[in-house]
Enzyme design. Structure first.
Site, mmCIF file in Angstrom:
data_model
loop_
_atom_site.group_PDB
_atom_site.id
_atom_site.type_symbol
_atom_site.label_atom_id
_atom_site.label_comp_id
_atom_site.label_asym_id
_atom_site.label_seq_id
_atom_site.Cartn_x
_atom_site.Cartn_y
_atom_site.Cartn_z
ATOM 1 N N LYS A 184 75.814 29.834 73.010
ATOM 2 C CA LYS A 184 74.875 28.847 72.481
ATOM 3 C C LYS A 184 74.396 28.011 73.664
ATOM 4 O O LYS A 184 74.714 26.815 73.780
ATOM 5 C CB LYS A 184 75.564 27.986 71.416
ATOM 6 C CG LYS A 184 75.743 28.692 70.085
ATOM 7 C CD LYS A 184 74.450 28.803 69.276
ATOM 8 C CE LYS A 184 74.036 27.449 68.697
ATOM 9 N NZ LYS A 184 72.727 27.575 68.004
ATOM 10 N N ASP A 197 74.241 32.473 66.975
ATOM 11 C CA ASP A 197 73.827 32.431 65.561
ATOM 12 C C ASP A 197 72.816 33.543 65.271
ATOM 13 O O ASP A 197 72.871 34.198 64.231
ATOM 14 C CB ASP A 197 73.272 31.045 65.175
ATOM 15 C CG ASP A 197 72.163 30.565 66.097
ATOM 16 O OD1 ASP A 197 72.011 31.118 67.209
ATOM 17 O OD2 ASP A 197 71.437 29.623 65.714
ATOM 18 N N TYR A 225 89.888 27.605 71.969
ATOM 19 C CA TYR A 225 91.238 27.907 71.486
ATOM 20 C C TYR A 225 92.305 27.235 72.352
ATOM 21 O O TYR A 225 93.403 26.954 71.871
ATOM 22 C CB TYR A 225 91.476 29.426 71.504
ATOM 23 C CG TYR A 225 91.084 30.143 70.240
ATOM 24 C CD1 TYR A 225 89.770 30.112 69.786
ATOM 25 C CD2 TYR A 225 92.026 30.860 69.508
ATOM 26 C CE1 TYR A 225 89.406 30.798 68.635
ATOM 27 C CE2 TYR A 225 91.666 31.545 68.351
ATOM 28 C CZ TYR A 225 90.358 31.507 67.922
ATOM 29 O OH TYR A 225 90.009 32.185 66.784
ATOM 30 N N ASP A 271 84.760 39.615 63.081
ATOM 31 C CA ASP A 271 85.039 39.745 61.642
ATOM 32 C C ASP A 271 83.791 40.227 60.916
ATOM 33 O O ASP A 271 83.850 41.090 60.042
ATOM 34 C CB ASP A 271 85.458 38.387 61.045
ATOM 35 C CG ASP A 271 86.967 38.264 60.906
ATOM 36 O OD1 ASP A 271 87.668 38.826 61.763
ATOM 37 O OD2 ASP A 271 87.430 37.607 59.964
ATOM 38 N N ASP A 323 85.618 35.668 67.740
ATOM 39 C CA ASP A 323 86.460 35.696 66.540
ATOM 40 C C ASP A 323 85.577 35.908 65.312
ATOM 41 O O ASP A 323 85.851 36.764 64.470
ATOM 42 C CB ASP A 323 87.227 34.368 66.438
ATOM 43 C CG ASP A 323 88.146 34.330 65.237
ATOM 44 O OD1 ASP A 323 88.797 35.360 64.960
ATOM 45 O OD2 ASP A 323 88.211 33.279 64.567
HETATM 46 C C1 IPM Z 1 92.045 37.146 65.219
HETATM 47 C C2 IPM Z 1 92.687 36.153 64.316
HETATM 48 C C3 IPM Z 1 93.399 35.120 65.176
HETATM 49 C C4 IPM Z 1 92.359 34.373 65.971
HETATM 50 C C5 IPM Z 1 94.310 34.155 64.397
HETATM 51 C C6 IPM Z 1 95.308 34.881 63.531
HETATM 52 C C7 IPM Z 1 94.987 33.182 65.309
HETATM 53 O O1 IPM Z 1 91.732 35.592 63.475
HETATM 54 O O2 IPM Z 1 92.762 37.797 66.004
HETATM 55 O O3 IPM Z 1 90.816 37.302 65.153
HETATM 56 O O4 IPM Z 1 91.768 33.390 65.510
HETATM 57 O O5 IPM Z 1 92.113 34.769 67.109
HETATM 58 MG MG MG Z 2 89.814 36.431 63.629
#
Ligand code: IPM
Ligand code: MG
Length: 368
Positions: free
Chosen positions: A196, A229, A145, A257, A253
């Protein structure tokens, strides 16, 4: 050096449904002020697309400095299609990344808890997710990032090249791994570290440093290493094998999710982004729901405020040392779910659909 002001809370509602859900958090904070004689000082300002619209920047210096002096930042959500075509440096997401980086919020705690009342909301079988309680600790200020060099540049033949750099240093790995081990000690005492290391040197270093820290300081915690993975696969196959997962910025990230959807309800999950404690024991921190700005439902009063309210519960616990108040707030959320109240995102047969503000009021009424 800007001092952190005790008990000062900055609300940054942001875009989309952000303002609607943060409004409910504000009501909760005001309730604690009036009924528990707490003296939280609330300020509120712009970050994200709304700031760009007003000031031409996703976050102004003034707001950034406010964030620096507050003990707690409560963020709603940033971004939306309206700002998709802006230059990278002006995108709403830059506000978020700047706050994370400059406030040095290196440890991102993302719990994935399956609420018993909502087991059926998951796309996975109930027996796979029932009782699920995972904590993902995502490194938040390093890796791809933020690594340099980065950019898009022209190369030969009229082609272009996009570059991002993935780097980690020993201290960046160790400080976030410590957070994971310390959390595990208060939970089921198990850490799974994901990278990884089979293809990336930074991943190999990650594995070695986490192992070394474990052997030196956290022998009593059970540590295992897993390729990222494989972790993605195991999260679907047998998610309850995990307690704390610690991983880098990008894998974190994605894995967070994925883990969130095991619970079936993005609208319920909070997060905390924590910095290091200074010598006076003060720590910068930002709390936000893990859901995004959901522009498609913004302004309709249907957004679920629970993730934001539970983010404030995390603030009570991690920043404000108010564990009892955090318990009370979390219990109020459970009580409201037990009563069958649901916002649109989690509605099911036989339950009562309520608006964002009715949900907020119902939670507050349970605090009484
Ligand atoms: C998160 C989001 C952010 C990220 C975006 C909105 C920049 O997806 O907080 O997980 O990628 O970190
Ligand atoms: Mg995210």
């Amino acid at each position: 050096m800007i001092k952190v002001k005790k008990r000062k809370i900055l609300l940054l509602p942001g875009d989309g449904i952000g303002p609607e859900v943060i409004q409910e958090v504000k009501k909760v904070i005001q309730w604690f002020n009036s009924n528990k004689s707490l003296d939280f000082e609330i300020d509120q300002d712009l970050a994200g697309g709304c700031s760009f619209d007003k000031h031409g920047a996703p976050i102004t210096d003034e707001v950034f400095y406010k964030a620096l002096e507050c003990e707690v930042v409560m963020l709603g959500a940033v971004g939306g299609p309206k700002w998709d075509n802006l230059d990278f440096s002006k995108k709403p997401e830059r506000a978020l990344l700047k706050l994370r980086k400059e406030l040095k919020l290196f440890a991102n705690l993302r719990p994935a808890i399956c609420f018993e009342q909502l087991v059926d909301a998951s796309t996975l079988k109930p027996e796979i997710v029932s009782g699920l309680d995972i904590m993902i600790v995502r490194e938040l200020t390093g890796g791809i990032y933020f690594g340099e060099p980065r950019g898009i540049k022209p190369i030969e033949n009229g082609e272009r090249k996009g570059v991002n750099t993935h780097t980690y240093t020993t201290s960046e790995i160790v400080r976030v791994a410590k957070v994971a081990f310390d959390l595990a000690k208060k939970r089921s005492n198990k850490v799974t570290s994901c990278e990884k290391s089979n293809v990336m040197e930074a991943g190999q270093l990650w594995r070695e440093e986490v192992q070394e820290l474990h052997d030196k300081e956290y022998k009593e915690v059970e540590l295992s290493h897993m390729l990222a993975d494989n972790c993605a696969m195991q999260l679907l196959k047998n998610p309850k094998q995990f307690d704390v997962i610690v991983t880098d910025n990008l894998f974190g990230d994605m894995l967070s999710d994925q883990a969130s959807m095991l619970t079936g309800s993005l609208g319920l999950l909070p997060s905390a982004s924590l910095g290091a404690k200074n010598k006076d024991g003060e720590m910068r921190a930002m709390y936000e729901p893990i859901h995004g700005s959901a522009p498609d439902i913004a302004g309709q009063g249907v957004a679920n405020p629970i993730a934001s309210i539970l983010s404030f519960a995390m603030a009570l616990r991690y920043s404000l040392d108010l564990d009892n108040e955090a318990d009370t707030l979390e219990k109020a959320v459970q009580d409201v779910l037990n009563d069958g109240l649901r916002t649109k995102d989690i509605i099911s047969e036989g339950m009562k659909e309520v608006s964002t503000s009715v949900m907020g009021d119902a939670i507050i009424s349970k605090l009484q």
